[in-house]
Design a protein around this motif. Structure first.
Motif, PDB file in Angstrom:
ATOM      1  N   PHE A   1     -57.195 -15.693  70.887  1.00 46.89           N
ATOM      2  CA  PHE A   1     -57.710 -15.960  71.793  1.00 46.89           C
ATOM      3  C   PHE A   1     -59.197 -15.942  71.769  1.00 46.89           C
ATOM      4  O   PHE A   1     -59.845 -14.943  71.424  1.00 46.89           O
ATOM      5  CB  PHE A   1     -57.419 -14.882  73.029  1.00 46.89           C
ATOM      6  CG  PHE A   1     -57.932 -14.995  74.358  1.00 46.89           C
ATOM      7  CD1 PHE A   1     -57.473 -16.130  75.043  1.00 46.89           C
ATOM      8  CD2 PHE A   1     -58.783 -14.074  75.076  1.00 46.89           C
ATOM      9  CE1 PHE A   1     -58.045 -16.319  76.457  1.00 46.89           C
ATOM     10  CE2 PHE A   1     -59.152 -14.392  76.394  1.00 46.89           C
ATOM     11  CZ  PHE A   1     -58.863 -15.218  77.075  1.00 46.89           C
ATOM     12  N   PRO A   2     -60.109 -16.873  72.263  1.00 44.84           N
ATOM     13  CA  PRO A   2     -61.445 -17.047  71.794  1.00 44.84           C
ATOM     14  C   PRO A   2     -62.580 -16.217  72.750  1.00 44.84           C
ATOM     15  O   PRO A   2     -63.447 -16.131  72.570  1.00 44.84           O
ATOM     16  CB  PRO A   2     -61.746 -18.470  71.981  1.00 44.84           C
ATOM     17  CG  PRO A   2     -60.801 -19.053  73.022  1.00 44.84           C
ATOM     18  CD  PRO A   2     -59.591 -18.265  72.948  1.00 44.84           C
ATOM     19  N   TYR A   3     -61.938 -15.848  73.801  1.00 45.35           N
ATOM     20  CA  TYR A   3     -63.147 -15.069  74.970  1.00 45.35           C
ATOM     21  C   TYR A   3     -63.003 -13.454  74.778  1.00 45.35           C
ATOM     22  O   TYR A   3     -61.729 -13.003  74.444  1.00 45.35           O
ATOM     23  CB  TYR A   3     -62.667 -15.434  76.216  1.00 45.35           C
ATOM     24  CG  TYR A   3     -62.953 -17.183  76.495  1.00 45.35           C
ATOM     25  CD1 TYR A   3     -64.164 -17.643  76.579  1.00 45.35           C
ATOM     26  CD2 TYR A   3     -61.933 -18.000  76.411  1.00 45.35           C
ATOM     27  CE1 TYR A   3     -64.391 -18.816  76.998  1.00 45.35           C
ATOM     28  CE2 TYR A   3     -62.142 -19.185  76.552  1.00 45.35           C
ATOM     29  CZ  TYR A   3     -63.454 -19.593  76.684  1.00 45.35           C
ATOM     30  OH  TYR A   3     -63.888 -21.168  76.758  1.00 45.35           O
ATOM     31  N   GLU A   4     -64.202 -12.952  74.633  1.00 48.47           N
ATOM     32  CA  GLU A   4     -64.153 -11.526  74.730  1.00 48.47           C
ATOM     33  C   GLU A   4     -63.980 -10.829  76.052  1.00 48.47           C
ATOM     34  O   GLU A   4     -64.456 -11.404  76.992  1.00 48.47           O
ATOM     35  CB  GLU A   4     -65.520 -11.041  73.881  1.00 48.47           C
ATOM     36  CG  GLU A   4     -65.727 -11.680  72.442  1.00 48.47           C
ATOM     37  CD  GLU A   4     -67.016 -11.342  71.896  1.00 48.47           C
ATOM     38  OE1 GLU A   4     -67.723 -10.864  72.411  1.00 48.47           O
ATOM     39  OE2 GLU A   4     -67.072 -11.635  70.664  1.00 48.47           O
ATOM     40  N   GLU A   5     -63.612  -9.605  76.030  1.00 46.39           N
ATOM     41  CA  GLU A   5     -63.305  -8.805  76.905  1.00 46.39           C
ATOM     42  C   GLU A   5     -64.429  -8.709  77.991  1.00 46.39           C
ATOM     43  O   GLU A   5     -64.608  -8.823  79.284  1.00 46.39           O
ATOM     44  CB  GLU A   5     -62.686  -7.533  76.740  1.00 46.39           C
ATOM     45  CG  GLU A   5     -62.304  -6.736  77.916  1.00 46.39           C
ATOM     46  CD  GLU A   5     -60.909  -7.292  78.907  1.00 46.39           C
ATOM     47  OE1 GLU A   5     -61.053  -7.328  79.791  1.00 46.39           O
ATOM     48  OE2 GLU A   5     -60.230  -7.906  78.123  1.00 46.39           O
ATOM     49  N   ASP A   6     -65.695  -8.334  77.214  1.00 46.09           N
ATOM     50  CA  ASP A   6     -66.884  -8.186  78.065  1.00 46.09           C
ATOM     51  C   ASP A   6     -67.639  -9.494  78.362  1.00 46.09           C
ATOM     52  O   ASP A   6     -68.934  -9.302  78.682  1.00 46.09           O
ATOM     53  CB  ASP A   6     -67.816  -7.008  77.657  1.00 46.09           C
ATOM     54  CG  ASP A   6     -68.060  -7.311  75.822  1.00 46.09           C
ATOM     55  OD1 ASP A   6     -67.596  -8.489  75.377  1.00 46.09           O
ATOM     56  OD2 ASP A   6     -68.801  -6.712  75.467  1.00 46.09           O
ATOM     57  N   GLU A   7     -67.253 -10.504  77.919  1.00 47.38           N
ATOM     58  CA  GLU A   7     -68.030 -11.892  77.927  1.00 47.38           C
ATOM     59  C   GLU A   7     -68.440 -12.035  79.319  1.00 47.38           C
ATOM     60  O   GLU A   7     -67.492 -12.218  80.319  1.00 47.38           O
ATOM     61  CB  GLU A   7     -67.203 -12.806  77.440  1.00 47.38           C
ATOM     62  CG  GLU A   7     -68.299 -14.365  77.065  1.00 47.38           C
ATOM     63  CD  GLU A   7     -67.486 -15.239  76.212  1.00 47.38           C
ATOM     64  OE1 GLU A   7     -68.154 -16.343  75.927  1.00 47.38           O
ATOM     65  OE2 GLU A   7     -66.511 -14.781  75.435  1.00 47.38           O
ATOM     66  N   ASN A   8     -69.688 -12.776  79.561  1.00 48.40           N
ATOM     67  CA  ASN A   8     -70.094 -13.033  80.933  1.00 48.40           C
ATOM     68  C   ASN A   8     -69.909 -14.457  80.924  1.00 48.40           C
ATOM     69  O   ASN A   8     -70.453 -15.293  80.415  1.00 48.40           O
ATOM     70  CB  ASN A   8     -71.730 -12.766  80.939  1.00 48.40           C
ATOM     71  CG  ASN A   8     -72.148 -13.174  82.417  1.00 48.40           C
ATOM     72  OD1 ASN A   8     -71.355 -13.431  83.184  1.00 48.40           O
ATOM     73  ND2 ASN A   8     -73.544 -13.086  82.708  1.00 48.40           N
TER      74      ASN A   8
END
Length: 558
Positions: free
Chosen positions: A162-169
């Motif tokens: 999964f390419p998105y990070e948990e804290d990504e804005n």
């Protein structure tokens, strides 16, 4: 060892999926990896400065038709500043004829096609854990020669991280998501046709990942799946999951309308309004042309399903046409436009054929007399059936459709004016000619000027009833614009004394701090319903929050 994954997006609001995939697939590895995203509207010298400030050992560019020319120039600049920085390219614009492309570019490596595993092995090589010659899917320069280690088999989709990070804005971003790779069709103009078969993520995994976007209250998630509805079981499961969510997030899908099944249509009936947006690639309504590009479907089948979706009144539809397809002349495209226009989708996109590197249609170019730009985006210039001058006419129509029809802010004005032409295409072409004559294509015009164009066009070209048009123009303007500071050419219909009288009547029910009152000299309600002009007084309240209330009957009661 530091690698800078660099994306140059076509717009600031876009996000790049490819570089995120690469970072996610190597997040367990011991190296410094950073993503930097820019847009093609940024200054090259500023992008260069930002790249050099990162002090990378390797700059990895994600390449597409919209950014390859800028990336070529940036590569040259990077090497001039520091020739020790290595440059790695990946993406669709370098995945075909890669050997020759790498020879032309001032870089060191190209990843061909699907990149996750090749990139991971490249990182291992840079960490001295793998030999360069062992990396399949990689082109590289060595001793002034270019080498290739052979193609890499396609990976199992569930191996993708999964390419998105948990804290990504992700605030104010259009977010891209992929639940499958590949396409069941073989359209000759599309790069998806070069890879056969479709691979899917596990359904439960997709639901979990979509919950991430919902939790983050992402505004719009665009599925990049080439034909989302090609697997009935998968499609039903994901749509049902999204329909049952309590969210304002919208989800955009590319679908093949003719594949829609009755059960899917029945399920979509339950979707909250505007939860889904569908993009439908019609391309042409000429069935012979459809067959030439390996789309073995009839337009009548597409139209039937699109009409059924429109009846649901809860899903926004975007229909695509492509000008310059093999064997389609000006009149055939005009018919295609009028056919699609008759469906009345929310948006119509007139695209122009691009002969992409790797697409099989390039092999047919000579047979169909296709001349196209050798520069990205490789757009068609003419064919044996469609001249360059005719393409320019279609571009005028395209701009008018995009500026006026797709904005949905001029619907009633357009509905009135279109009827004064033999067909919708003629209206947009004449409007485009007028736009060109006035020089509006060469300068930016203000919001209110877009409305005034109709008045001038009507007076100079159509010489039609200006009073009726002015009423419809005022209604459309008030529907979508600020109610204070209305331009003089729009004016007001209601007189001050009448306005005060009506406000006193209805003050017990409406706060006129929240509503703008206006009268019209034609029956707007009848025109909205039946497109019929009846001259009689009609009254509306336009809310400062966007709502509209028809109050003529309430006034009659007093």
């Amino acid at each position: 060892m530091k690698i800078l994954l660099t994306a140059i997006n076509s717009k600031f609001v876009h996000s790049n999926l490819a570089v995120r995939y690469l970072k996610a697939f190597t997040k367990d590895m011991d190296y410094d990896c950073k993503i930097r995203e820019f847009s093609i509207n940024d200054r090259e010298e500023k992008i260069l400065e930002e790249i050099i400030k990162e002090s990378p050992n390797v700059v990895a560019f994600s390449t597409y038709i919209w950014n390859i020319e800028m990336i070529k120039r940036l590569s040259n600049l990077i090497k001039l500043v520091d020739e020790n920085i290595e440059i790695l390219y990946g993406g669709p614009e370098v995945s075909y004829d890669s050997q020759n492309i790498l020879r032309e570019l001032n870089g060191d490596y190209i990843i061909e096609g699907e990149g996750e595993k090749t990139y991971r092995e490249f990182v291992e090589y840079k960490l001295q854990e793998r030999s360069l010659e062992d990396i399949r899917g990689l082109y590289y320069k060595k001793d002034n020669n270019i080498f290739f280690n052979g193609k890499r088999p396609l990976m199992n989709m569930n191996e993708v991280v999964f390419p998105y990070e948990e804290d990504e804005n992700l605030d104010n971003k259009i977010v891209y998501y992929e639940s499958s790779r590949g396409c069941p069709f073989n359209c000759s103009y599309c790069l998806s046709s070069t890879i056969h078969g479709v691979r899917f993520l596990d359904i439960e995994r997709v639901k979990k990942e979509l919950s991430y976007f919902i939790k983050k209250e992402v505004r719009l998630v665009k599925f990049v799946d080439r034909t989302f509805n090609c697997n009935h079981k998968f499609t039903m499961a994901i749509w049902e999951f999204l329909i049952n969510q309590d969210t304002k997030t919208q989800f955009h899908f590319e679908i093949s309308a003719d594949l829609l099944k009755d059960a899917e249509l029945e399920l979509l009936r339950k979707a909250p309004k505007d939860r889904f947006q569908f993009e439908v690639g019609v391309q042409t309504t000429n069935d012979e042309v459809l067959n030439r590009i390996n789309r073995f479907v009839n337009f009548s089948d597409i139209k039937e399903k699109v009409d059924e979706l429109l009846k649901l009144r809860n899903i926004k539809q975007h229909l695509d046409l492509i000008a310059g397809l093999p064997g389609e002349d000006y009149n055939s495209f005009k018919r295609s436009f009028n056919d699609v226009y008759s469906i009345k989708p929310e948006e119509i996109q007139l695209g122009f054929l691009k002969l992409l590197r790797g697409a099989s249609i390039r092999e047919e170019a000579v047979a169909y007399g296709m001349k196209f730009s050798p520069y990205p985006p490789y757009e068609i210039l003419k064919t044996k059936d469609l001249s360059y001058e005719e393409l320019l006419k279609l571009k005028k129509v395209e701009e008018m459709v995009d500026k006026y029809y797709n904005s949905q802010k001029f619907n009633n004005i357009i509905n009135y004016l279109v009827k004064q032409f033999d067909n919708p295409f003629d209206f947009y072409y004449e409007l485009g000619k007028y736009f060109d004559k006035k020089g509006y294509f060469n300068r930016n015009i203000g919001n209110s000027e877009y409305y005034k164009v109709f008045l001038d066009f009507n007076m100079e070209i159509l010489k039609g009833d200006k009073d009726i048009l002015n009423e419809l123009l005022r209604f459309d303007y008030l529907n979508f614009n600020k109610k204070r500071g209305i331009p003089d050419f729009i004016g007001r219909s209601i007189k001050r004394g009448e306005e005060e009288e009506i406000k006193n009547m209805l003050r017990h029910k409406y706060s006129f701090k929240e509503y703008y009152l206006e009268s019209f000299e034609i029956d707007i309600q009848t025109f909205l319903k039946d497109s019929i002009i009846i001259k009689k007084k009609d009254y509306y309240l336009f809310g400062y929050g966007g709502d509209i209330i028809h109050i003529t009957e309430e006034i009659k009661e007093y």
